[in-house]
Write an enzyme that holds these catalytic residues in place. Sequence first.
Site, PDB file in Angstrom:
ATOM      1  N   GLU A 157       0.835  -1.204   0.000  1.00 21.78           N
ATOM      2  CA  GLU A 157       0.000   0.000   0.000  1.00 21.78           C
ATOM      3  C   GLU A 157       0.879   1.267   0.000  1.00 21.78           C
ATOM      4  O   GLU A 157       0.631   2.214  -0.733  1.00 21.78           O
ATOM      5  CB  GLU A 157      -0.912  -0.036   1.233  1.00 21.78           C
ATOM      6  CG  GLU A 157      -1.890   1.096   1.316  1.00 21.78           C
ATOM      7  CD  GLU A 157      -3.313   0.700   0.982  1.00 21.78           C
ATOM      8  OE1 GLU A 157      -3.667  -0.478   1.080  1.00 21.78           O
ATOM      9  OE2 GLU A 157      -4.068   1.611   0.615  1.00 21.78           O
ATOM     10  N   ASP A 169      -5.033  -1.310   9.547  1.00 22.06           N
ATOM     11  CA  ASP A 169      -5.993  -2.073   8.743  1.00 22.06           C
ATOM     12  C   ASP A 169      -5.476  -3.480   8.425  1.00 22.06           C
ATOM     13  O   ASP A 169      -6.210  -4.467   8.544  1.00 22.06           O
ATOM     14  CB  ASP A 169      -6.279  -1.338   7.424  1.00 22.06           C
ATOM     15  CG  ASP A 169      -6.712   0.092   7.665  1.00 22.06           C
ATOM     16  OD1 ASP A 169      -7.127   0.410   8.786  1.00 22.06           O
ATOM     17  OD2 ASP A 169      -6.622   0.903   6.717  1.00 22.06           O
TER      18      ASP A 169
HETATM   19  C1  GLA Z   1      -6.829   4.692   7.604  1.00 16.61           C
HETATM   20  C2  GLA Z   1      -5.398   4.162   7.520  1.00 16.61           C
HETATM   21  C3  GLA Z   1      -4.966   3.574   8.862  1.00 16.61           C
HETATM   22  C4  GLA Z   1      -5.220   4.552  10.004  1.00 16.61           C
HETATM   23  C5  GLA Z   1      -6.644   5.107   9.928  1.00 16.61           C
HETATM   24  C6  GLA Z   1      -6.893   6.204  10.932  1.00 16.61           C
HETATM   25  O1  GLA Z   1      -7.711   3.635   7.811  1.00 16.61           O
HETATM   26  O2  GLA Z   1      -5.313   3.174   6.525  1.00 16.61           O
HETATM   27  O3  GLA Z   1      -3.613   3.197   8.812  1.00 16.61           O
HETATM   28  O4  GLA Z   1      -4.269   5.579  10.011  1.00 16.61           O
HETATM   29  O5  GLA Z   1      -6.945   5.625   8.651  1.00 16.61           O
HETATM   30  O6  GLA Z   1      -6.905   5.694  12.228  1.00 16.61           O
END
Ligand code: GLA
Length: 384
Positions: A157, A169
């Site tokens: 990513e 995530d």
């Molecule tokens: C997105 C990003 C995560 C995190 C959230 C905020 O989902 O992918 O890595 O930073 O935002 O908590």
Amino acid sequence: MQNKVTSAFQAHFQRPPEVVVRAPGRVNLLGGHTDYNAGYVLPVAVDRAAWVAAAPIGAREARVHALDLEDKAVFSLTPVPRAEGNWADYVRGVAWALQERGLETAGLEAVLTSSIPVGAGLSSSAAIEVAFAHTWQRFAGFELTRRELALTCQRAENDYVGVNCGILDQMASSCGVEGRALLLDCRTLETNLVPLPAGVAIVVADTGARRRLASSEYNVRRAQCERAVKILSERLPGVRALRDVSAGDLERLKGHLPEVVYRRARHIVSDNARVLRAAEALREGDVATVGALMKACHVSLRDDYEVSAPELDVLAEAAWEMESCYGARLTGAGFGGCIVALVAADGAPDFEVHVSAAYEAVFDRQPDIYICRSTTGVRAIPHA
Ligand code: GLA
């Protein structure tokens, strides 16, 4: 979903798949934007998931059919071509990141489908990455730990797709466990499972709003946090990330920070403390405290971190009004997407009616609302 993806594979490739893999999306109960500050997060893997049915092929290429988009991507694995700015980048990126780790990626054909709404802050892209990483692992026979798998997908990513996300995530999609929230230390990647309370529904309400601004603003927030660390570390030896800063030190040194940078830091420092407190409260079965912390988190994201949106605020405020609701906050990066609420299970139907009506009164459309079940991280599903 399993039957759907299996029969689609059969229809496309005239044979049964060798493996069906399911990787979940996630909600995050607490810890907004703390992950890239080496802090703590508290996600729950949920039963919205990406599904991949696949079988290896002799050719060194990947042939992937995206069922929901009715689109197809065929690309070489020797080498993996550049990103194209579409959904297939998440698949190509994983092949690329695995190869960067020196791992074999077998040729494969696959069908992909997902029940995670795209761009809603429920980790639709991480789920695709994690599902394909797991699929390749099965075919090539290498053995990554769940943590390594998550890191490889984050690398895809960050360095292939070009989105500068943290590790939240991918770790949630890899390591989630049914009936548990995952207390994750984003510095050490140590995980601790925390029981979810019985009789409490995890309700997601989707604004339907998707903001293009999200990724540029995300990077601005990251830069502001880095700025705070730079200034604070000149005065606090040993500070490497906002994770290392106490609320007391931040207040004492506040005069050295630009006002906006101070507020960004205050959100991160206070949210890290909220995550740890919430994990403790969950262990004690004290859902009321968890809910109050979720509300405080939303307010802090709205006022200090400024990543909320009017749509998210209307949903959160409507949720807070309901007695059955312990707490609610925006989940994901913000700017649009979803809120997550903890609601007494028997109050969930009334909750849904109230939140929908409140949203419709302002925005003239209904939010998508669904109750999520917690689920286990990526795995291959046995199939006939
Ligand atoms: C997105 C990003 C995560 C995190 C959230 C905020 O989902 O992918 O890595 O930073 O935002 O908590």
